[in-house]
Scaffold this active site. Structure first.
Site, PDB file in Angstrom:
ATOM      1  CE  LYS A   1      67.362   1.528   6.368  1.00 34.62           C
ATOM      2  NZ  LYS A   1      65.750   1.078   6.339  1.00 34.62           N
TER       3      LYS A   1
ATOM      4  NE  ARG B   1      61.090   0.218  13.881  1.00 34.67           N
ATOM      5  CZ  ARG B   1      61.798   0.991  12.902  1.00 34.67           C
ATOM      6  NH1 ARG B   1      62.695   0.213  12.379  1.00 34.67           N
ATOM      7  NH2 ARG B   1      61.092   1.696  12.541  1.00 34.67           N
TER       8      ARG B   1
ATOM      9  NE  ARG C   1      61.475   4.412  14.786  1.00 39.61           N
ATOM     10  CZ  ARG C   1      62.135   4.487  13.626  1.00 39.61           C
ATOM     11  NH1 ARG C   1      63.191   3.553  13.658  1.00 39.61           N
ATOM     12  NH2 ARG C   1      61.868   5.308  12.548  1.00 39.61           N
TER      13      ARG C   1
ATOM     14  NE  ARG D   1      59.303   6.015   9.061  1.00 40.18           N
ATOM     15  CZ  ARG D   1      59.157   4.691   9.850  1.00 40.18           C
ATOM     16  NH1 ARG D   1      57.998   4.383  10.616  1.00 40.18           N
ATOM     17  NH2 ARG D   1      60.237   4.143  10.234  1.00 40.18           N
TER      18      ARG D   1
END
Ligand code: ADP
Ligand code: AMP
Length: 213
Positions: free
Chosen positions: A13, A127, A160, A171
């Protein structure tokens, strides 16, 4: 153009929204980015949100509503926006409508970026995010030109704290609990467009752009 991007964590996203916002000349609103900035700045919101974020849980709707109201009071949303990470449940979808009503605006399309669990885990565990401009990279899928540094602004990249396998799984559970209702809600409004986000980023981008024509 007013677009909502729905999809599991790691579907892409943020990656898509950043490019799309530039192409369409609209604002990119990532609730995750705003929250992380608040945590970094140790604001009252950041301090309240941090524990929920670290545990992979949703930040309570009341805190999110206030944050969204403030963001939508800014002028740049008049040119249109891509909303990335909000709404995450029906209560938030309704909050959004309440914020929009007095402004006389509405969502044009909801793009649901669907992705498989194995792809999500591969993407999130690799990521990297820019500490300054929030640009996204991936250690193997989308590596920066200079290891550890952002191509766009030169700042350091970091992983992160919620991109650990256990938190990713939490999540995903949280996401799966809420998404079916949201899909039903936006399908009922004839706004929902579903795409597979497992392919290359350029291909996914093309498909989203086609929906905006
Ligand atoms: P989200 O905002 O949905 O959580 P991101 O945009 O941050 O997801 O993407 C998650 C990770 O996957 C990032 O490391 C990003 O570089 C990578 N990524 C995004 N889209 C693709 C894609 N189409 N193919 C491969 N890797 C991707
Ligand atoms: P994201 O950057 O979208 O992956 O979001 C990171 C974390 O921020 C989430 O796991 C939540 O803890 C929090 N968050 C982001 N957006 C929302 C939202 N709309 N509602 C509640 N919590 C959110």
């Amino acid at each position: 153009m007013r677009i909502v991007l729905l999809g599991p964590p790691g579907a892409g996203k943020g990656t898509q929204a950043k490019v799309l916002a530039q192409e369409l000349g609209v604002a990119h609103i990532s609730t995750g980015d705003i929250l992380r900035q608040n945590v970094k700045d140790a604001t009252a919101l950041g301090q309240e949100a941090k524990d929920f974020m670290d545990r992979g849980l949703l930040v309570p709707d009341g805190l999110m509503s206030k944050m969204l109201q403030d963001r939508f009071a800014q002028d740049d949303i008049k040119k249109g926006f891509i909303l990335d990470g909000y709404p995450r449940n029906i209560a938030q979808a309704k909050t959004l409508e309440e914020i929009f009503k007095p402004k006389g605006i509405d969502i044009d399309i909801v793009v649901y970026l669907d992705s498989s669990d194995s792809v999500i885990i591969q993407r999130l565990s690799g990521r990297l995010v820019c500490s300054k401009c929030s640009a996204n990279y991936h250690v193997t899928n989308m590596p920066p030109s200079k290891q550890g540094f952002c191509d766009k602004c030169g700042a350091a990249l970091y992983q992160r704290t919620d991109d650990k396998v256990e938190t990713i799984k939490k999540r995903l559970d949280v996401y799966k609990n809420e998404v079916a209702d949201l899909i039903k809600y936006y399908s009922g409004q004839n706004k929902l467009h579903r795409l597979s986000a497992d392919g290359p980023a350029q291909e996914v981008l093309k498909e989203i752009v086609a929906l905006t024509k």
